[in-house]
Scaffold this motif. Sequence first.
Motif, mmCIF file in Angstrom:
data_model
loop_
_atom_site.group_PDB
_atom_site.id
_atom_site.type_symbol
_atom_site.label_atom_id
_atom_site.label_comp_id
_atom_site.label_asym_id
_atom_site.label_seq_id
_atom_site.Cartn_x
_atom_site.Cartn_y
_atom_site.Cartn_z
ATOM 1 N N SER A 126 9.161 -4.874 -9.547
ATOM 2 C CA SER A 126 7.994 -3.739 -9.246
ATOM 3 C C SER A 126 8.743 -2.237 -8.776
ATOM 4 N N THR A 127 8.082 -1.273 -9.222
ATOM 5 C CA THR A 127 8.393 0.253 -8.657
ATOM 6 C C THR A 127 8.399 0.116 -7.461
ATOM 7 N N ASP A 128 8.812 1.185 -6.834
ATOM 8 C CA ASP A 128 8.647 1.651 -5.328
ATOM 9 C C ASP A 128 7.263 1.742 -4.990
ATOM 10 N N GLU A 129 6.708 2.363 -5.914
ATOM 11 C CA GLU A 129 5.168 2.635 -5.635
ATOM 12 C C GLU A 129 4.300 1.507 -5.723
ATOM 13 N N GLN A 130 4.542 0.537 -6.544
ATOM 14 C CA GLN A 130 4.025 -0.998 -6.506
ATOM 15 C C GLN A 130 4.318 -1.532 -5.314
ATOM 16 N N LYS A 131 5.740 -1.561 -4.949
ATOM 17 C CA LYS A 131 6.298 -2.277 -3.626
ATOM 18 C C LYS A 131 5.328 -1.819 -2.560
ATOM 19 N N LYS A 132 5.358 -0.586 -2.490
ATOM 20 C CA LYS A 132 4.289 0.033 -1.429
ATOM 21 C C LYS A 132 2.982 -0.653 -1.394
ATOM 22 N N MET A 133 2.366 -0.637 -2.362
ATOM 23 C CA MET A 133 1.035 -1.267 -2.486
ATOM 24 C C MET A 133 1.045 -2.665 -2.095
ATOM 25 N N LEU A 134 1.886 -3.416 -2.423
ATOM 26 C CA LEU A 134 2.259 -4.954 -2.166
ATOM 27 C C LEU A 134 2.488 -4.991 -0.773
ATOM 28 N N ILE A 135 3.094 -4.166 0.113
ATOM 29 C CA ILE A 135 3.384 -4.212 1.298
ATOM 30 C C ILE A 135 1.879 -3.833 2.077
ATOM 31 N N GLU A 136 1.375 -2.859 1.704
ATOM 32 C CA GLU A 136 -0.041 -2.589 2.536
ATOM 33 C C GLU A 136 -0.849 -3.699 2.135
ATOM 34 N N LYS A 137 -1.034 -4.410 1.012
ATOM 35 C CA LYS A 137 -1.987 -5.526 0.844
ATOM 36 C C LYS A 137 -1.415 -6.476 1.628
ATOM 37 N N TYR A 138 -0.268 -6.830 1.986
ATOM 38 C CA TYR A 138 0.219 -7.781 2.756
ATOM 39 C C TYR A 138 -0.097 -7.374 4.163
ATOM 40 N N ILE A 139 0.152 -6.351 4.720
ATOM 41 C CA ILE A 139 -0.044 -6.261 6.123
ATOM 42 C C ILE A 139 -1.697 -5.898 6.409
ATOM 43 N N PHE A 140 -2.428 -5.270 5.641
ATOM 44 C CA PHE A 140 -3.426 -5.020 5.925
ATOM 45 C C PHE A 140 -4.633 -6.258 5.583
ATOM 46 N N GLY A 141 -3.988 -6.763 4.613
ATOM 47 C CA GLY A 141 -4.827 -8.175 4.061
ATOM 48 C C GLY A 141 -4.405 -9.407 4.754
ATOM 49 N N ILE A 142 -3.375 -9.951 4.511
ATOM 50 C CA ILE A 142 -2.971 -11.221 4.683
ATOM 51 C C ILE A 142 -2.327 -11.273 6.087
ATOM 52 N N VAL A 143 -1.591 -10.230 6.576
ATOM 53 C CA VAL A 143 -1.349 -10.650 8.111
ATOM 54 C C VAL A 143 -2.555 -10.173 9.027
ATOM 55 N N THR A 144 -3.134 -9.247 8.617
ATOM 56 C CA THR A 144 -4.431 -8.866 9.379
ATOM 57 C C THR A 144 -5.554 -10.271 9.475
ATOM 58 N N ASN A 145 -5.746 -10.938 8.376
ATOM 59 C CA ASN A 145 -6.644 -12.046 8.217
ATOM 60 C C ASN A 145 -5.961 -13.079 9.150
ATOM 61 N N PHE A 146 -4.445 -13.256 8.998
ATOM 62 C CA PHE A 146 -3.922 -14.341 9.876
ATOM 63 C C PHE A 146 -3.929 -14.096 11.392
ATOM 64 N N HIS A 147 -3.786 -12.664 11.716
ATOM 65 C CA HIS A 147 -3.870 -12.532 12.922
ATOM 66 C C HIS A 147 -5.277 -12.787 13.583
ATOM 67 N N ASN A 148 -6.193 -12.559 12.840
ATOM 68 C CA ASN A 148 -7.806 -12.753 13.259
ATOM 69 C C ASN A 148 -7.904 -14.135 13.341
ATOM 70 N N MET A 149 -7.558 -14.944 12.416
ATOM 71 C CA MET A 149 -7.500 -16.473 12.496
ATOM 72 C C MET A 149 -6.992 -16.935 13.875
ATOM 73 N N CYS A 150 -5.852 -16.530 13.968
ATOM 74 C CA CYS A 150 -5.270 -17.052 15.301
ATOM 75 C C CYS A 150 -6.047 -16.542 16.799
ATOM 76 N N GLU A 151 -6.702 -15.523 16.445
ATOM 77 C CA GLU A 151 -7.362 -14.674 17.777
ATOM 78 C C GLU A 151 -8.805 -15.517 17.915
ATOM 79 N N THR A 152 -9.231 -16.186 17.111
ATOM 80 C CA THR A 152 -10.674 -16.754 17.323
ATOM 81 C C THR A 152 -10.755 -18.062 17.950
#
Length: 183
Positions: free
Chosen positions: A157-183
Amino acid sequence: MGGAQSSEASIIYANSNSLMVRPDSESSSRPVEWGSNLVEKVRIVYFPMLGRADPLVQMFEYHGQNYEKVVIDHPTWSIVKNTDKAGEFSSLPVMTLQNKGRQKEMGMLNATLRAFGVKFGYYNPRSWRQSLLIDPIIDTWSDVLIAQARIIYDTSSTDEQKKMLIEKYIFGIVTNFHNMCET
């Protein structure tokens, strides 16, 4: 916590003595002697990084479970994983439990997490309510780490693609996992 690193960089020993209260509301909440419900020793073989073994290590630290963490680097693992020393499924972490003169090797982290969750009073497998809340967290932990590894080890991936992957990871997967743990 009770951890103390040995002079050998590849092994970390942990040991604690104190009191704890079982947090499981469906089981007894009376104080128990820390260390009274433990196996003699657990050996964890894993890479020199945070990852799949962390929930187990955190549980052991909190409850004073004696354990030894043996760190194996990636080049050594590349050699070992195709031998009979690689555990039952040739994957890490590998846990070896020693108790009353008997030894059991376990390569299935989720099963080990559930077993120690039962042992320490976090998880009652007869309670569908607890299973409904805890099982998805245990099972999703590996998915979170796999998504993270895809980003870390991505070389195409290019740097821009990697940045988008990181954002998707943090604001998607990590946030969803955090919410799952908090319920």
